[in-house]
Motif scaffolding. Structure first.
Motif, PDB file in Angstrom:
ATOM      1  N   UNK A 140       0.792  -1.234   0.000  1.00 49.88           N
ATOM      2  CA  UNK A 140       0.000   0.000   0.000  1.00 49.88           C
ATOM      3  C   UNK A 140       0.817   1.272   0.000  1.00 49.88           C
ATOM      4  N   UNK A 141       2.132   1.165   0.176  1.00 48.57           N
ATOM      5  CA  UNK A 141       2.986   2.355   0.153  1.00 48.57           C
ATOM      6  C   UNK A 141       3.164   2.848  -1.285  1.00 48.57           C
ATOM      7  N   UNK A 142       3.681   4.048  -1.399  1.00 46.23           N
ATOM      8  CA  UNK A 142       3.890   4.659  -2.711  1.00 46.23           C
ATOM      9  C   UNK A 142       5.293   4.375  -3.215  1.00 46.23           C
ATOM     10  N   UNK A 143       5.381   3.967  -4.463  1.00 49.57           N
ATOM     11  CA  UNK A 143       6.668   3.767  -5.133  1.00 49.57           C
ATOM     12  C   UNK A 143       6.845   4.904  -6.134  1.00 49.57           C
ATOM     13  N   UNK A 144       7.940   5.643  -5.992  1.00 47.71           N
ATOM     14  CA  UNK A 144       8.256   6.747  -6.905  1.00 47.71           C
ATOM     15  C   UNK A 144       9.479   6.377  -7.722  1.00 47.71           C
ATOM     16  N   UNK A 145       9.418   6.638  -9.020  1.00 40.25           N
ATOM     17  CA  UNK A 145      10.579   6.406  -9.868  1.00 40.25           C
ATOM     18  C   UNK A 145      10.527   7.320 -11.084  1.00 40.25           C
ATOM     19  N   UNK A 146      11.672   7.847 -11.503  1.00 44.14           N
ATOM     20  CA  UNK A 146      11.700   8.601 -12.753  1.00 44.14           C
ATOM     21  C   UNK A 146      11.480   7.642 -13.918  1.00 44.14           C
ATOM     22  N   UNK A 147      10.720   8.076 -14.898  1.00 44.47           N
ATOM     23  CA  UNK A 147      10.468   7.230 -16.053  1.00 44.47           C
ATOM     24  C   UNK A 147      10.102   8.104 -17.243  1.00 44.47           C
ATOM     25  N   UNK A 148      10.737   7.818 -18.367  1.00 44.42           N
ATOM     26  CA  UNK A 148      10.352   8.493 -19.591  1.00 44.42           C
ATOM     27  C   UNK A 148       9.003   7.971 -20.053  1.00 44.42           C
TER      28      UNK A 148
ATOM     29  N   UNK B  22      -8.705  10.985  -8.005  1.00 46.20           N
ATOM     30  CA  UNK B  22      -9.555  10.022  -8.719  1.00 46.20           C
ATOM     31  C   UNK B  22      -8.984   8.614  -8.831  1.00 46.20           C
ATOM     32  N   UNK B  23      -7.735   8.396  -8.438  1.00 43.09           N
ATOM     33  CA  UNK B  23      -7.182   7.044  -8.387  1.00 43.09           C
ATOM     34  C   UNK B  23      -6.643   6.815  -6.976  1.00 43.09           C
ATOM     35  N   UNK B  24      -6.595   5.570  -6.563  1.00 45.83           N
ATOM     36  CA  UNK B  24      -6.162   5.233  -5.201  1.00 45.83           C
ATOM     37  C   UNK B  24      -4.648   5.146  -5.153  1.00 45.83           C
ATOM     38  N   UNK B  25      -4.025   6.294  -5.359  1.00 49.75           N
ATOM     39  CA  UNK B  25      -2.570   6.414  -5.432  1.00 49.75           C
ATOM     40  C   UNK B  25      -2.207   7.769  -4.851  1.00 49.75           C
ATOM     41  N   UNK B  26      -0.966   7.919  -4.481  1.00 46.83           N
ATOM     42  CA  UNK B  26      -0.484   9.220  -4.029  1.00 46.83           C
ATOM     43  C   UNK B  26       0.274   9.894  -5.168  1.00 46.83           C
ATOM     44  N   UNK B  27       0.471  11.179  -5.022  1.00 44.08           N
ATOM     45  CA  UNK B  27       1.287  11.945  -5.955  1.00 44.08           C
ATOM     46  C   UNK B  27       2.309  12.726  -5.131  1.00 44.08           C
TER      47      UNK B  27
ATOM     48  N   UNK C 207       6.921  -1.819 -13.030  1.00 40.01           N
ATOM     49  CA  UNK C 207       6.266  -2.802 -13.904  1.00 40.01           C
ATOM     50  C   UNK C 207       5.323  -3.690 -13.085  1.00 40.01           C
ATOM     51  N   UNK C 208       5.823  -4.234 -11.987  1.00 39.53           N
ATOM     52  CA  UNK C 208       4.993  -5.112 -11.151  1.00 39.53           C
ATOM     53  C   UNK C 208       3.775  -4.373 -10.604  1.00 39.53           C
ATOM     54  N   UNK C 209       3.972  -3.126 -10.165  1.00 39.85           N
ATOM     55  CA  UNK C 209       2.856  -2.354  -9.609  1.00 39.85           C
ATOM     56  C   UNK C 209       1.808  -2.029 -10.672  1.00 39.85           C
ATOM     57  N   UNK C 210       2.257  -1.672 -11.886  1.00 36.51           N
ATOM     58  CA  UNK C 210       1.291  -1.398 -12.950  1.00 36.51           C
ATOM     59  C   UNK C 210       0.500  -2.653 -13.299  1.00 36.51           C
ATOM     60  N   UNK C 211       1.170  -3.785 -13.333  1.00 43.72           N
ATOM     61  CA  UNK C 211       0.469  -5.043 -13.612  1.00 43.72           C
ATOM     62  C   UNK C 211      -0.546  -5.367 -12.510  1.00 43.72           C
ATOM     63  N   UNK C 212      -0.127  -5.183 -11.261  1.00 49.18           N
ATOM     64  CA  UNK C 212      -0.961  -5.545 -10.114  1.00 49.18           C
ATOM     65  C   UNK C 212      -2.141  -4.588  -9.925  1.00 49.18           C
ATOM     66  N   UNK C 213      -1.885  -3.288 -10.001  1.00 47.04           N
ATOM     67  CA  UNK C 213      -2.901  -2.283  -9.653  1.00 47.04           C
ATOM     68  C   UNK C 213      -3.574  -1.650 -10.875  1.00 47.04           C
ATOM     69  N   UNK C 214      -2.785  -1.413 -11.936  1.00 50.09           N
ATOM     70  CA  UNK C 214      -3.364  -0.854 -13.154  1.00 50.09           C
ATOM     71  C   UNK C 214      -3.644   0.635 -13.129  1.00 50.09           C
ATOM     72  N   UNK C 215      -2.967   1.375 -12.249  1.00 54.15           N
ATOM     73  CA  UNK C 215      -3.144   2.825 -12.224  1.00 54.15           C
ATOM     74  C   UNK C 215      -1.939   3.477 -11.565  1.00 54.15           C
ATOM     75  N   UNK C 216      -1.868   4.798 -11.639  1.00 54.87           N
ATOM     76  CA  UNK C 216      -0.787   5.546 -11.018  1.00 54.87           C
ATOM     77  C   UNK C 216      -0.925   7.021 -11.310  1.00 54.87           C
TER      78      UNK C 216
ATOM     79  N   UNK D 177       7.688  13.597   0.317  1.00 54.11           N
ATOM     80  CA  UNK D 177       6.303  13.814   0.771  1.00 54.11           C
ATOM     81  C   UNK D 177       5.301  13.634  -0.374  1.00 54.11           C
ATOM     82  N   UNK D 178       4.218  12.939  -0.064  1.00 56.50           N
ATOM     83  CA  UNK D 178       3.160  12.697  -1.045  1.00 56.50           C
ATOM     84  C   UNK D 178       1.817  13.119  -0.455  1.00 56.50           C
ATOM     85  N   UNK D 179       0.848  13.214  -1.328  1.00 60.21           N
ATOM     86  CA  UNK D 179      -0.526  13.491  -0.935  1.00 60.21           C
ATOM     87  C   UNK D 179      -1.441  12.673  -1.842  1.00 60.21           C
ATOM     88  N   UNK D 180      -2.640  12.416  -1.386  1.00 53.98           N
ATOM     89  CA  UNK D 180      -3.552  11.544  -2.133  1.00 53.98           C
ATOM     90  C   UNK D 180      -3.982  12.178  -3.455  1.00 53.98           C
TER      91      UNK D 180
END
Length: 191
Positions: A14-22, A78-83, A41-50, A72-75
């Motif tokens: 349930x934690x947030x994973x942050x990574x730079x990506x083109x 419209x998706x169950x993810x942090x930014x 990759x695993x998180x996108x496959x598992x959850x399908x959003x970000x 620091x992140x905040x909710x």
């Protein structure tokens, strides 16, 4: 055209994973192509959003690549993810379809919401150099040491001439990552 952002996805705990990506824009869709294997990759496959996060703080980009992922992140709305809390803007997305590939599966994503939080005032040369160096660091496992060193040497003057405190710190993290990488360690001088 490949653009750079910081992708936020949700880890299994349930934690947030942050990574730079083109990413690319493909018609109305966003195209993400994370490497196999990767947590994104695993998180996108598992959850399908970000969320794609657009930032001018290059410490976040360099930090995520050098083990400093606790920003620091905040909710999202419209998706169950942090930014990223400090993002200039962000786009929430869900995965519409996947085209499989053994190295980099392509995730075609639908934009759900885009919000602007602060104005983008532009990058200075040091910020651009840090972003380029971060891309090199993300590829240390397969780039030749001479190529990496040559590129870092080419980028360094922009940092020396135009960096602020944040850019110097981000650059130092990237330099340390190169120095500490087994394929890229320089032999010690015994002069």
């Amino acid at each position: 055209m490949i653009r750079e952002a910081v992708v936020a996805t949700v880890n299994p705990d349930g934690s947030t994973h942050l990574t730079p990506l083109g990413y690319r824009v493909s018609g109305e869709e966003l195209l993400l192509a994370p490497f196999v294997p990767s947590r994104t990759l695993a998180n996108l496959r598992e959850r399908g959003f970000g969320a794609l996060n657009f930032t001018d703080d290059v410490r976040v980009i360099a930090g995520c690549l050098t083990g400093r992922r606790d920003w620091p992140t905040t909710a999202c709305r419209d998706v169950r993810c942090a930014r990223l809390e400090s993002a200039l803007a962000h786009t929430e997305f869900d995965v519409a379809r996947v085209v499989e590939d053994e190295q980099r599966p392509r995730f075609f994503c639908r934009r759900i919401r885009t919000e602007n939080h602060r104005p983008f005032l532009g990058y200075n040369r040091a910020q651009a150099a840090v972003i380029e160096a971060a891309i090199l660091v993300s590829r240390l496992d397969f780039l030749e040491p001479a190529v990496v060193r040559s590129e870092l040497d080419r980028l360094l003057p922009a940092v020396e001439k135009t960096a602020g405190e944040h850019e110097r710190l981000a650059w130092s993290w990237l330099e340390a990552a190169v120095h500490d990488h087994p394929r890229h360690r320089r032999p010690e001088s015994h002069a």
